[in-house]
Design an enzyme around this catalytic site. Structure first.
Site, mmCIF file in Angstrom:
data_model
loop_
_atom_site.group_PDB
_atom_site.id
_atom_site.type_symbol
_atom_site.label_atom_id
_atom_site.label_comp_id
_atom_site.label_asym_id
_atom_site.label_seq_id
_atom_site.Cartn_x
_atom_site.Cartn_y
_atom_site.Cartn_z
ATOM 1 N N GLU A 46 -7.366 1.830 -2.497
ATOM 2 C CA GLU A 46 -5.949 1.969 -2.816
ATOM 3 C C GLU A 46 -5.367 0.619 -3.237
ATOM 4 O O GLU A 46 -4.313 0.559 -3.880
ATOM 5 C CB GLU A 46 -5.222 2.510 -1.576
ATOM 6 C CG GLU A 46 -3.769 2.836 -1.793
ATOM 7 C CD GLU A 46 -3.184 3.689 -0.671
ATOM 8 O OE1 GLU A 46 -3.950 4.425 -0.009
ATOM 9 O OE2 GLU A 46 -1.973 3.626 -0.462
ATOM 10 N N ARG A 103 -0.865 9.303 0.179
ATOM 11 C CA ARG A 103 -2.148 9.798 -0.313
ATOM 12 C C ARG A 103 -2.162 11.308 -0.527
ATOM 13 O O ARG A 103 -2.747 11.798 -1.496
ATOM 14 C CB ARG A 103 -3.267 9.417 0.664
ATOM 15 C CG ARG A 103 -3.576 7.946 0.618
ATOM 16 C CD ARG A 103 -4.632 7.564 1.633
ATOM 17 N NE ARG A 103 -4.994 6.160 1.467
ATOM 18 C CZ ARG A 103 -5.844 5.512 2.245
ATOM 19 N NH1 ARG A 103 -6.421 6.143 3.263
ATOM 20 N NH2 ARG A 103 -6.130 4.249 2.034
ATOM 21 N N LEU A 160 -15.560 5.554 -2.724
ATOM 22 C CA LEU A 160 -14.163 5.122 -2.662
ATOM 23 C C LEU A 160 -13.795 4.068 -3.696
ATOM 24 O O LEU A 160 -14.527 3.118 -3.935
ATOM 25 C CB LEU A 160 -13.855 4.576 -1.262
ATOM 26 C CG LEU A 160 -12.375 4.269 -1.008
ATOM 27 C CD1 LEU A 160 -11.556 5.543 -1.026
ATOM 28 C CD2 LEU A 160 -12.209 3.556 0.326
ATOM 29 N N HIS A 175 -11.906 11.846 2.830
ATOM 30 C CA HIS A 175 -11.895 10.454 3.270
ATOM 31 C C HIS A 175 -11.700 10.274 4.761
ATOM 32 O O HIS A 175 -12.247 9.358 5.363
ATOM 33 C CB HIS A 175 -10.760 9.752 2.523
ATOM 34 C CG HIS A 175 -10.686 8.270 2.738
ATOM 35 N ND1 HIS A 175 -11.743 7.449 2.462
ATOM 36 C CD2 HIS A 175 -9.688 7.467 3.191
ATOM 37 C CE1 HIS A 175 -11.397 6.196 2.743
ATOM 38 N NE2 HIS A 175 -10.166 6.177 3.197
ATOM 39 N N HIS A 227 -8.663 11.268 -0.173
ATOM 40 C CA HIS A 227 -8.190 10.033 -0.796
ATOM 41 C C HIS A 227 -8.061 10.293 -2.291
ATOM 42 O O HIS A 227 -8.948 10.888 -2.896
ATOM 43 C CB HIS A 227 -9.195 8.907 -0.525
ATOM 44 C CG HIS A 227 -8.689 7.533 -0.826
ATOM 45 N ND1 HIS A 227 -8.452 7.115 -2.118
ATOM 46 C CD2 HIS A 227 -8.375 6.493 -0.025
ATOM 47 C CE1 HIS A 227 -8.014 5.863 -2.077
ATOM 48 N NE2 HIS A 227 -7.955 5.465 -0.831
ATOM 49 N N ARG A 238 -2.372 10.264 7.048
ATOM 50 C CA ARG A 238 -2.456 8.858 7.439
ATOM 51 C C ARG A 238 -2.075 7.945 6.277
ATOM 52 O O ARG A 238 -2.456 8.202 5.143
ATOM 53 C CB ARG A 238 -3.882 8.522 7.881
ATOM 54 C CG ARG A 238 -4.090 7.066 8.214
ATOM 55 C CD ARG A 238 -5.464 6.787 8.777
ATOM 56 N NE ARG A 238 -6.547 6.898 7.813
ATOM 57 C CZ ARG A 238 -6.862 5.960 6.915
ATOM 58 N NH1 ARG A 238 -6.144 4.844 6.828
ATOM 59 N NH2 ARG A 238 -7.878 6.131 6.094
ATOM 60 N N GLN A 243 -7.795 14.281 5.242
ATOM 61 C CA GLN A 243 -7.234 13.507 4.134
ATOM 62 C C GLN A 243 -8.205 13.397 2.965
ATOM 63 O O GLN A 243 -9.351 12.999 3.141
ATOM 64 C CB GLN A 243 -6.871 12.095 4.603
ATOM 65 C CG GLN A 243 -6.308 11.226 3.486
ATOM 66 C CD GLN A 243 -5.673 9.955 4.025
ATOM 67 O OE1 GLN A 243 -6.357 9.004 4.374
ATOM 68 N NE2 GLN A 243 -4.356 9.947 4.124
ATOM 69 N N PHE A 253 0.857 -1.188 0.000
ATOM 70 C CA PHE A 253 0.000 0.000 0.000
ATOM 71 C C PHE A 253 0.891 1.235 0.000
ATOM 72 O O PHE A 253 2.076 1.142 0.347
ATOM 73 C CB PHE A 253 -0.879 0.004 1.263
ATOM 74 C CG PHE A 253 -2.359 -0.025 1.003
ATOM 75 C CD1 PHE A 253 -2.931 -0.989 0.180
ATOM 76 C CD2 PHE A 253 -3.208 0.913 1.600
ATOM 77 C CE1 PHE A 253 -4.305 -1.026 -0.035
ATOM 78 C CE2 PHE A 253 -4.579 0.876 1.393
ATOM 79 C CZ PHE A 253 -5.134 -0.089 0.571
#
Lengths: 272, 603
Positions: free
Chosen positions: B257, B318, B254, B383, B240, B418, B238, B125
């Protein structure tokens, strides 16, 4: 809802009402955008016509299973049902799930399902299994993972004629919980035996394999073929196979599945 | 007509947990196991909380795939991803305890995907230097919530479903319970508790384009603020990088990822793989240099073998990928519907359907796109909020006695940005710790009774919207709030925009006090939204004021008028607290990291 180009109007007939007033279908005209789903239309009605329209929803992504309703008579997730897939020449009819007691408008009381769920013996691994025992191959868990895809939308419970038409006052746990039980029974590390409960408290015998549940499952779980039929076979083997019966008489049962308490009665349309 | 009601039911517990996502369930299970009587309250049906939407995986240095992974590298990645603004102790505890929390979930019945030798499989990730995310296809959150839900129900703790909390009860110096209403009837309900754990998630519904469910209205942030607790780092929101952009009804939804983790490639309308141009210099050496090196990495991943190839540029953090996409679109290189293209269709269709089943379904059913044959259109979507209730790393205790917080509602763990997968592990690690902390605290104190004044006030607040005749519609006010936050407090910010936003939020707050609601109290979404709007307004103001104060760019907070990081701000957490009717904004010194941990980051 984001504002975009408005193309034309679609007519919806939405159930409004409570158990006390009996309720009625109310017609709304909603401007349609490309890709719009039934839940988008309901949100438009809330924001522009009926701010108190009761709709249960959470994720709007077909992941939480909250927005179940009956659209043109078919149990479905409203967040996943595109208006463009429904016949244009008739109004889109949106009603609450019929199997569960009505709360208000499109919201029903599904708490009975949570009661049923509580009766199923939870995951029971051996206490002393070594670390090595917790290794298993992907092929060995694929069926369990299929059952664990369930998002608890309760559409299978809604369509199941045993529950829907109240064909029995005896307990029947319904497809959703047969799927859960199957997921536990097939887990490589589970050691409980839920067969006695499936037969008695769970009433697996009431299912006569019409496969309606499989047809409405938004997660495409093969409920009947992969969960219910193998469980029925397991019950049959245990109770009607002479070798198993003799074995049980000689050595007793494994731990009983289920808490031994009866499940609460059928959900009833009058809300009792 | 006045609808104030004299009758209400009361429940009493040692520990009251508000919110039944991953953190709330984990806290409740732990507090119950510690011998406390536990009540678990949730706004929705049990099992529907936002955790259910988490897709890609839970980050833990199990070292099943990359055998050289350890808590130290996980800690390093987390701190670098958070631009060193993380609470170092939280990041350390998180990295050290996440593996045990994941293995524990397996012992409770979770069925993760497997490696070839039968252990829990881990996928790569963004920002993680090693494949680290334990997962179940792209529905990891569902697996987690169902496992925790079953465990909680089997433990016999009390669950109160479809119940909204509107106010924490205090007796002057500590929190002693909460008050709210049943959504199905509208009737008021009082919970008395010796300790309260907030686990209410985030604030994304304050934005127009968001991946968050309706529940994410910042309830816990606002409840804590109103009760006098401090919030930190609220400017860090954040976005995304990959949300759906078309059709309009699913904008923001969403796209995991994991699509990039499995090899997804980002391109603009000139077919240019633009992420090569956006890698930050200081971390460029961690990424592949060429398309062919990136391909070799994807190939090795598919075959489950080690490789010396480095990861593709799409796996940057991100904050960075979102800014890149936003910039491409703004400069005219965007896709038809204002996003960019994300392509996984070069992999075998069968593999895509097995690794990303939900994404395959989501695009096929909602957008009419087959992701095994063509690219997806995606763009940034709100997000996650890194900021939240200031907590003690060991126990989850807030700055208000008797009040604890865990999960997204708590601040500090993730710093300025994050990493994907660190949220699910955060829920487990700090949910467990808050459960221990709250149960221990509850043992030490005697129960207290709420004053009648507080209860009467709560009852009046609940009834008020039915008595207004302003014509102010809660849905319209919500849309105005979302438009304000989206356009003025989004990915790129300026002092001018933020000042305008703060002024508009003041106007919206005044309007909020006059909201008019009709219909019954039973399952009335307009009435319900009114209380959520109050919380969103508080959170939005906290975000805007903190963003205005931080005159630098760091992680998810990008100031066009202050484009560089400022060493002075590197040492500061923003702090928001209530001062009467005013919001006070200041900062405090970042806790100093011990030298031995510092060495892990810059050896």
């Amino acid at each position: 809802m984001p504002v975009g180009r408005t193309h034309r109007l679609r007519h919806l007939r939405v159930f409004r009402g409570t158990p006390e007033d009996g309720g009625e279908l109310v017609e709304y005209s909603v401007p349609v955008q490309e890709g719009m789903v039934v839940l988008d239309a309901l949100h438009w009605i809330q924001a522009n016509r009926a701010p108190d329209l009761a709709v249960r929803w959470n994720c709007k992504a077909a992941k939480c299973g909250s927005c179940s309703a009956e659209v043109n008579g078919r149990p479905t997730l409203t967040c996943k049902t595109r208006l463009s897939d429904l016949p244009e020449d008739i109004p889109v009819q949106v009603e609450p799930m019929r199997t569960f007691p009505l709360v208000r408008d499109l919201v029903t009381d599904v708490s009975w399902n949570y009661e049923v769920n509580r009766r199923i013996t939870p995951f029971t691994p051996p206490e002393d299994a070594p670390e090595e025992a917790w290794r298993w191959q992907q092929e060995d868990i694929e069926r369990v993972q299929e059952f664990r895809k369930c998002i608890e939308c309760f559409l299978c419970q809604d369509i199941c004629h045993v529950l829907r038409n109240h064909e029995t006052r005896n307990p029947f746990m319904g497809p959703r919980f047969l799927v859960r039980a199957a997921g536990l029974e097939l887990h490589p590390m589970d050691r409980a035996d839920r067969t006695p409960y499936l037969r008695d408290g769970g009433g697996i015998g009431y299912c006569n394999i019409t496969k309606c549940c499989t047809e409405v499952c938004p997660e495409h779980i093969k409920i009947t073929d992969n969960a219910i039929i193998p469980l029925k076979e397991r019950v049959a083997d245990t109770y009607y196979d002479p070798v198993q019966v003799a074995w049980r008489k000689l050595f007793g049962r494994r731990s009983e599945g289920g808490s031994g308490q009866p499940i609460p009665g059928q959900p009833s349309a009058d809300g009792s | 007509m006045s609808r104030a009601r004299d009758q209400y039911e009361t429940h009493a517990h040692d520990v009251l947990v508000i919110g039944a996502g991953g953190a709330g369930l984990r806290a409740a299970i732990e507090a119950q196991a510690a011998g406390a009587s536990v009540g678990l309250v949730c706004k929705s049906l049990l099992g529907k909380a936002h955790t259910v939407m988490a897709e890609g995986g839970v980050a833990a240095a199990l070292a099943n795939v990359a055998t050289d992974d350890s808590w130290r590298t996980h800690f390093r990645d987390t701190m670098l991803g958070g631009k060193m603004l993380n609470n170092w102790r939280m990041a350390q505890i998180h990295a050290q305890e996440a593996p045990d929390r994941v293995r524990e979930l397996e012992r409770w019945g979770a069925v993760f995907d497997r490696t070839r030798d039968g252990r829990i499989l881990q996928r790569p990730f963004g920002g993680h230097s090693h494949p680290r995310l334990a997962h179940v296809g792209d529905r990891t959150g569902l697996e987690m919530i169902r496992t925790l839900q079953d465990r909680a129900v089997a433990s016999g703790l009390a669950v109160y479903m479809e119940c909204t909390i509107t106010r924490l009860l205090t007796d002057g110096d500590r929190v002693i319970g909460a008050i709210g209403y049943w959504r199905t009837t509208g009737d008021m309900v009082v919970f008395r508790a010796k300790a309260v754990v907030l686990a209410t998630g985030g604030i994304g519904r304050a934005y127009q384009v968001t991946s968050n469910s309706w529940e994410y209205s910042g309830d816990g942030h606002a409840l804590a603020y109103e009760a006098g607790a401090e919030l930190i780092d609220m400017e860090f929101v954040q976005f995304h990088p990959t949300g759906m952009v078309w059709p309009p009804g699913v904008r923001g939804l969403l796209v995991t990822e994991a699509v990039r983790g499995e090899g997804g490639i980002l391109r603009n309308n000139e077919n240019d793989r633009f992420m090569w141009r956006y890698l930050p210099d200081e971390r460029r050496h961690e990424y592949a240099e060429t398309d062919s090196e990136a391909s070799r990495w994807v190939e090795a991943l598919r075959e489950g073998r080690q490789t010396d190839a480095r990861q593709p540029p799409e796996l940057s953090t991100r904050d960075n990928v979102s800014r890149a996409i936003y910039t491409e679109v703004r400069e005219g290189r965007g896709s038809e519907h204002g996003g960019v293209y994300l392509d996984i269709s070069y992999l075998p269709p069968e593999l895509v359907r097995r690794k990303l089943p939900s994404m395959y379904e989501q695009f096929r059913e909602l957008a009419g796109v087959d992701i095994t044959t063509g690219p997806m259109e995606i763009g940034p979507t709100c997000h996650y909020v890194m900021g939240g209730v200031r907590v003690d790393a060991e126990t989850g205790a807030s700055t208000r006695t008797g009040l604890f917080a865990a999960g997204e509602v708590a601040g500090g763990m993730h710093g300025a940005n994050r990493l994907g997968g660190n949220s699910l592990s955060d829920l487990l690690v700090f949910g467990q710790r808050a459960g221990v902390g709250a149960a221990a605290f509850a043992k030490e104190v005697a129960p207290d009774k709420p004053g009648s004044g507080e209860l009467a006030l709560a009852g009046t607040e609940l009834a008020a919207p039915f008595d207004h005749h302003s014509g102010t519609n809660p849905y319209r006010l919500h849309a105005e709030l979302q438009a304000t936050m989206q356009s003025l407090v989004g990915i790129f910010r300026t002092a001018e925009d933020l000042e305008t936003a703060i002024e508009r939020l003041g106007e919206l707050r005044a309007k909020w006090a006059t909201i008019e609601v009709s219909g019954p109290r039973a399952y009335n979404p307009g009435w319900n939204l009114t209380f959520e709007l109050k919380n969103m307004l508080i959170c939005s103001e906290a975000v805007a004021r903190s963003a205005l104060q931080r005159t630098e760019s760091r992680g998810a907070h990008s100031r066009i008028d202050h484009p560089d990081p400022d060493p002075a701000w590197a040492k500061r957490n923003s702090v928001v607290s209530r001062d009467g009717d005013q919001m006070r904004v200041g900062h405090s010194r970042l806790p100093e990291m011990p030298a031995e941990l510092r060495e892990l980051i810059t050896p």
